[in-house]
Structure formats: C-alpha cells, structure tokens
Scaffold this motif. Structure first.
Motif, PDB file in Angstrom:
ATOM      1  N   HIS A 159       0.845  -1.185   0.000  1.00  0.00           N
ATOM      2  CA  HIS A 159       0.000   0.000   0.000  1.00  0.00           C
ATOM      3  C   HIS A 159       0.889   1.247   0.000  1.00  0.00           C
ATOM      4  CE1 HIS A 159      -3.022  -2.901   1.481  1.00  0.00           C
ATOM      5  NE2 HIS A 159      -3.860  -2.096   0.871  1.00  0.00           N
ATOM      6  N   LYS A 160       0.365   2.326  -0.513  1.00  0.00           N
ATOM      7  CA  LYS A 160       1.111   3.584  -0.514  1.00  0.00           C
ATOM      8  C   LYS A 160       1.085   4.234   0.864  1.00  0.00           C
ATOM      9  CE  LYS A 160       0.463   4.494  -5.386  1.00  0.00           C
ATOM     10  NZ  LYS A 160      -0.120   5.332  -6.419  1.00  0.00           N
ATOM     11  N   LYS A 161       0.009   3.975   1.618  1.00  0.00           N
ATOM     12  CA  LYS A 161      -0.132   4.579   2.946  1.00  0.00           C
ATOM     13  C   LYS A 161       0.751   3.837   3.945  1.00  0.00           C
ATOM     14  CE  LYS A 161      -4.829   6.176   2.240  1.00  0.00           C
ATOM     15  NZ  LYS A 161      -6.196   6.182   2.753  1.00  0.00           N
ATOM     16  N   LYS A 162       1.563   4.588   4.667  1.00  0.00           N
ATOM     17  CA  LYS A 162       2.499   4.010   5.637  1.00  0.00           C
ATOM     18  C   LYS A 162       1.780   3.334   6.804  1.00  0.00           C
ATOM     19  CE  LYS A 162       6.379   5.540   3.847  1.00  0.00           C
ATOM     20  NZ  LYS A 162       7.205   4.663   3.098  1.00  0.00           N
TER      21      LYS A 162
END
Length: 71
Positions: free
Chosen positions: A40-43
């Motif tokens: 995912h791009k979200k950390k």
C-alpha cells in the motif's frame, strides 16, 4: 445451469494451517508472485503489508517447490 467441476491437482497448507486446493499450478504461482510484491502507498498499512507479504511469500515458495518437484 452448466457448472464445470474443478479438479484439484495439488493441496498446499498455508501459513495459517488451512489446506488450499490448487487447480492450476502455473496460475497460482503467478498470482502468489504478484501479491507477495504488493504494498500500500499509505504508511499506516505497513504492518498489514508485512503480514500479507509473509503469507504470499510462503505460499509462493511452496508452490514453486511443488512445481520444481514435479518437473
């Protein structure tokens, strides 16, 4: 209604101890390879991604071992 019966060629036990029936080994390897690299791009999802990566990496290695054993 015409339903095709899927023939199980192999069974693999996943990381959680569940038995997975494999009907198309090459397609299963392709899918596992794709999912093991997904992030995912979200950390804030990195912990989830780590668990998913472990699952799919384990599955990929098991599927590749089956393929190598049966060649």
């Amino acid at each position: 209604m015409n339903k095709k019966k899927m023939i199980c060629l192999f069974k693999v036990t996943d990381l959680h101890g569940c038995e997975i029936e494999i009907t198309n080994l090459n397609e299963a390897i392709k899918i596992a390879k794709m999912y093991k690299g997904y992030r995912h791009k979200k950390k804030n999802l990195s912990e989830f991604d780590g668990r998913q990566n472990a699952y799919w990496s384990d599955m990929y290695e098991k599927l590749k071992a089956i393929k190598n054993h049966n060649q």
